[in-house]
Design an enzyme around this catalytic site. Sequence first.
Site, PDB file in Angstrom:
ATOM      1  N   SER A 116      44.657  64.953  41.126  1.00  0.00           N
ATOM      2  CA  SER A 116      42.859  65.437  39.976  1.00  0.00           C
ATOM      3  C   SER A 116      42.480  64.063  39.084  1.00  0.00           C
ATOM      4  CB  SER A 116      43.722  66.492  39.538  1.00  0.00           C
ATOM      5  OG  SER A 116      43.113  66.702  37.512  1.00  0.00           O
ATOM      6  N   TYR A 132      50.674  69.477  34.171  1.00  0.00           N
ATOM      7  CA  TYR A 132      50.756  69.702  35.701  1.00  0.00           C
ATOM      8  C   TYR A 132      49.684  68.345  35.357  1.00  0.00           C
ATOM      9  CZ  TYR A 132      45.624  70.215  37.895  1.00  0.00           C
ATOM     10  OH  TYR A 132      44.969  70.163  39.151  1.00  0.00           O
TER      11      TYR A 132
HETATM   12  N1  LIG Z   1      39.338  73.301  39.199  1.00  0.00           N
HETATM   13  C1  LIG Z   1      39.931  72.485  38.853  1.00  0.00           C
HETATM   14  O1  LIG Z   1      38.880  72.197  38.005  1.00  0.00           O
HETATM   15  C2  LIG Z   1      41.298  71.113  40.248  1.00  0.00           C
HETATM   16  C3  LIG Z   1      40.422  69.955  39.064  1.00  0.00           C
HETATM   17  C4  LIG Z   1      41.038  69.205  39.387  1.00  0.00           C
HETATM   18  C5  LIG Z   1      41.916  69.431  40.521  1.00  0.00           C
HETATM   19  N2  LIG Z   1      42.352  70.723  41.029  1.00  0.00           N
HETATM   20  C6  LIG Z   1      43.257  70.963  42.212  1.00  0.00           C
HETATM   21  O2  LIG Z   1      43.244  71.625  43.586  1.00  0.00           O
HETATM   22  C7  LIG Z   1      43.755  72.563  43.736  1.00  0.00           C
HETATM   23  C8  LIG Z   1      42.864  73.656  43.764  1.00  0.00           C
HETATM   24  O3  LIG Z   1      42.374  74.872  43.008  1.00  0.00           O
HETATM   25  P1  LIG Z   1      41.450  75.216  42.474  1.00  0.00           P
HETATM   26  O4  LIG Z   1      40.313  75.181  41.722  1.00  0.00           O
HETATM   27  O5  LIG Z   1      40.595  75.866  44.188  1.00  0.00           O
HETATM   28  O6  LIG Z   1      41.692  76.896  42.394  1.00  0.00           O
HETATM   29  P2  LIG Z   1      42.235  78.333  42.374  1.00  0.00           P
HETATM   30  O7  LIG Z   1      40.390  78.198  42.435  1.00  0.00           O
HETATM   31  O8  LIG Z   1      42.725  79.299  41.157  1.00  0.00           O
HETATM   32  O9  LIG Z   1      42.547  78.597  43.846  1.00  0.00           O
HETATM   33  C9  LIG Z   1      43.525  77.999  44.212  1.00  0.00           C
HETATM   34  C10 LIG Z   1      44.240  78.585  45.702  1.00  0.00           C
HETATM   35  O10 LIG Z   1      45.799  78.456  45.793  1.00  0.00           O
HETATM   36  C11 LIG Z   1      45.594  79.863  46.294  1.00  0.00           C
HETATM   37  N3  LIG Z   1      47.265  80.030  45.990  1.00  0.00           N
HETATM   38  C12 LIG Z   1      47.856  80.335  44.764  1.00  0.00           C
HETATM   39  N4  LIG Z   1      49.552  80.721  44.098  1.00  0.00           N
HETATM   40  C13 LIG Z   1      49.700  80.930  45.776  1.00  0.00           C
HETATM   41  C14 LIG Z   1      50.786  80.525  46.180  1.00  0.00           C
HETATM   42  N5  LIG Z   1      51.810  81.450  45.465  1.00  0.00           N
HETATM   43  N6  LIG Z   1      51.300  80.904  47.651  1.00  0.00           N
HETATM   44  C15 LIG Z   1      49.767  80.669  47.992  1.00  0.00           C
HETATM   45  N7  LIG Z   1      48.717  80.388  48.310  1.00  0.00           N
HETATM   46  C16 LIG Z   1      48.823  80.710  46.353  1.00  0.00           C
HETATM   47  C17 LIG Z   1      45.240  80.568  45.373  1.00  0.00           C
HETATM   48  O11 LIG Z   1      45.654  82.118  46.171  1.00  0.00           O
HETATM   49  P3  LIG Z   1      46.215  83.482  45.449  1.00  0.00           P
HETATM   50  O12 LIG Z   1      45.986  83.635  44.169  1.00  0.00           O
HETATM   51  O13 LIG Z   1      45.312  84.398  47.407  1.00  0.00           O
HETATM   52  O14 LIG Z   1      47.550  83.446  46.766  1.00  0.00           O
HETATM   53  C18 LIG Z   1      44.231  80.254  45.839  1.00  0.00           C
HETATM   54  O15 LIG Z   1      43.484  80.849  47.152  1.00  0.00           O
HETATM   55  C19 LIG Z   1      44.732  72.904  43.150  1.00  0.00           C
HETATM   56  O16 LIG Z   1      46.088  72.228  43.474  1.00  0.00           O
HETATM   57  C20 LIG Z   1      44.224  72.425  41.682  1.00  0.00           C
HETATM   58  O17 LIG Z   1      45.450  71.973  40.751  1.00  0.00           O
HETATM   59  C21 LIG Z   1      41.677  71.802  40.299  1.00  0.00           C
END
Ligand SMILES: NC(=O)c1ccc[n+]([C@@H]2O[C@H](COP(=O)([O-])OP(=O)(O)OC[C@H]3O[C@@H](n4cnc5c(N)ncnc54)[C@H](OP(=O)(O)O)[C@@H]3O)[C@@H](O)[C@H]2O)c1
Length: 291
Positions: free
Chosen positions: A144, A157
Amino acid sequence: MIQQSDFQPAVVVVGASRGIGLAIAEVASKELGAVVLVARSAEGLAVAAAKVRAAGGQPYTFELDLQTADAAALLEGYLSENSLFCDVLVNSAGYGLRGAAVALSHGDQLGMVDLNIRVLTDLTLRFLPGMVARRRGGVLNLSSIASFTPGPYMALYYASKGFVRSFSEALHYELRRSSVTVTCVAPGPVATEFLEKSGANRAALFKILPKLEPEYVAERAWQGFRSGRRLVVPGISAKLAALVAAVLPSAVMLRLIGRLQFRSGDPCPCGSGQTFKQCCGSRHAKVPSPS
Ligand SMILES: NC(=O)c1ccc[n+]([C@@H]2O[C@H](COP(=O)([O-])OP(=O)(O)OC[C@H]3O[C@@H](n4cnc5c(N)ncnc54)[C@H](OP(=O)(O)O)[C@@H]3O)[C@@H](O)[C@H]2O)c1
């Protein structure tokens, strides 16, 4: 008996039931191979599988809580049972928490460190040696823009994403003479459930920075990975934010991020259990003067 040579390469996406992971799985599906989708939610995985199929990929779904102790071994077993090997690993499972470290739940914070750091490391170290031996494939890790600075009120985080970037960039260097790539993706805010769940969208910082669509981030990330890039920072605003973090002194960044991520309605960092506004931020809350 199944020979190792009968095994098919797969793109394994952890955190594929929604958000950035799902969008990357869809982009990877255009290469028409096996895509293994891993997450906890069965419904999310079913939707993801339909999207992968529609994009031309061959979906496999594995319902798994990555935070169980033997998750990486279970995933390896699943691949083996399906005559697949992990050709590309996409580490997109992760979560965030906004608030003062002393006021947030101890268990939730450790859980975040566990998922964002330990699980990502375990999966990377488990699958990378096979990639190196086969001289193909690689790892795409989600960091990130938070990785470029310490971040008060999302302290762990930011630190976890700093770990991901440092680890991934060092691996990219170590493997520079091999045919294996490790790419780190460092997006700014992306319009996914992450923002609501982490509480980040209630902070001024996330209101100021424009939100990218997960599909845009996924395209950039996959292109960068396929061209062997070390670091992908998708979008102009994220690139600018990374530049600002690189040039400003840490003391200034701490103040800036601290102000933009804190809300007076948040639990008070003094640990009183009241909101900051009711407690240390109150006009009446004065430090008693020495008599
Ligand atoms: N969105 C942002 O603004 C942003 C910005 C920069 C970086 N990121 C990074 O990008 C990555 C993805 O983020 P996102 O925005 O796509 O988040 P998201 O929409 O909340 O998706 C998170 C994913 O992780 C899975 N997950 C969470 N806990 C889990 C567990 N214990 N076991 C298996 N799967 C698990 C969730 O599936 P289930 O709940 O079905 O298990 C979901 O598929 C993260 O690492 C985040 O830190 C996000």
